[in-house]
Design an enzyme around this catalytic site. Structure first.
Site, PDB file in Angstrom:
ATOM      1  N   TYR A 157       0.725  -1.391   0.069  1.00 52.85           N
ATOM      2  CA  TYR A 157      -0.152   0.021  -0.145  1.00 52.85           C
ATOM      3  C   TYR A 157       1.043   1.246  -0.012  1.00 52.85           C
ATOM      4  O   TYR A 157       0.770   2.208  -0.954  1.00 52.85           O
ATOM      5  CB  TYR A 157      -1.009  -0.010   1.270  1.00 52.85           C
ATOM      6  N   LYS A 161       1.027   4.055  -2.952  1.00 51.12           N
ATOM      7  CA  LYS A 161       0.736   5.547  -2.881  1.00 51.12           C
ATOM      8  C   LYS A 161       2.078   6.566  -2.900  1.00 51.12           C
ATOM      9  O   LYS A 161       1.931   7.812  -3.293  1.00 51.12           O
ATOM     10  CB  LYS A 161       0.421   5.712  -1.423  1.00 51.12           C
TER      11      LYS A 161
END
Length: 262
Positions: A157, A161
């Site tokens: 994750y 990002k």
């Protein structure tokens, strides 16, 4: 913040619209008189969200953002109904956890598919529509403090990002000549969702470490998105607006020193 009806009638796409943050953003635009195109994987939840929005004429189009064909079909449907959007908010994101030694290829691909490839494809397709229609539109990517701070068990994750922030700047650079602005908004901590549930103990621990002492609320996130897409943010592109209660600057952990009496 008063936007003086500048969003009235503007066409806004929000991905992940049936989730918490996506719902906040959609509701804020609807209250300002915008026309919404809500998209998410679950058609039933999308319809339920559309029914709660003020105003009329909102679209709800289910799409699987891990599938390029589904994304293309969404873009075609929007072109058929609207011609071109004014604003795209790439909000959809997934947050599965697991140590790197345990993450499967499928989980890795899903995270990158939703969090990174989908914003790339959606921005590409809808920017082309904006350019063809002569619209000086705006694209907003919903980022995270995880882009700058690695976290155990959610490294994929964090990676997605970080890459999304670079993609934001890349699109901003290349779309500037068309008057299309591309920015990111970095919300603070939200206490989980239907997709990514969090234990109450974890929520309490994180909240206690945030300098302003609370989790994100609807006005915090939505106002930031409206600002960067409004005329007030017209000189912003390639920027990331952090609205996280100070969470990214450090935590209020007391070691040995104590406060002196004032």
């Amino acid at each position: 913040m008063n936007f003086e009806n500048e969003f009235k009638g503007r066409k806004v796409i929000v991905t992940g619209a049936s989730g918490i943050i996506g719902g906040w953003i959609a509701e804020a635009f609807a209250c300002e008189g915008a026309q919404l195109c809500l998209t998410d994987r679950d058609a039933g939840k999308l319809e339920a969200k559309r029914a709660t929005l003020s105003g009329a004429g909102h679209l709800a189009i289910a799409a699987d953002l891990t599938d390029a064909g589904s994304i293309a079909a969404l873009a075609d449907k929007v072109a058929e109904m609207w011609g071109a959007p004014d604003i795209l908010v790439n909000n959809a994101g997934i947050y599965p956890s697991g140590f790197l030694l345990d993450i499967s290829i499928d989980d890795w691909d899903d995270i990158m598919g939703v969090n990174l490839r989908a914003p790339f494809l959606l921005s590409q397709l809808f920017a082309k529509q904006m350019i063809a229609a002569g619209k000086a539109g705006s694209i907003v990517n919903i980022s995270s403090g995880a882009a700058r701070k690695m976290r155990t068990t959610v490294v994929p994750y964090c990676t997605s990002k970080t890459a999304l922030d670079r993609l934001t700047k890349g699109f901003a650079l290349e779309l500037a000549e068309y008057g299309i602005r591309v920015n990111a908004v970095e919300p603070g901590f939200v206490a989980g969702s239907d997709v990514s549930t969090l234990a109450q103990e974890h929520i309490d621990t994180v909240t206690a470490s945030i300098p302003l002492g609370r989790t994100s609320s609807a006005p915090d996130v939505a106002s930031a998105v409206l600002f960067v897409t409004s005329s007030s943010g017209s000189y912003m592109t390639g920027a990331t607006l952090t609205v996280d209660g100070g969470n990214s600057i450090g935590s209020q952990v007391v070691f040995q020193a104590k406060k002196k009496a004032l």
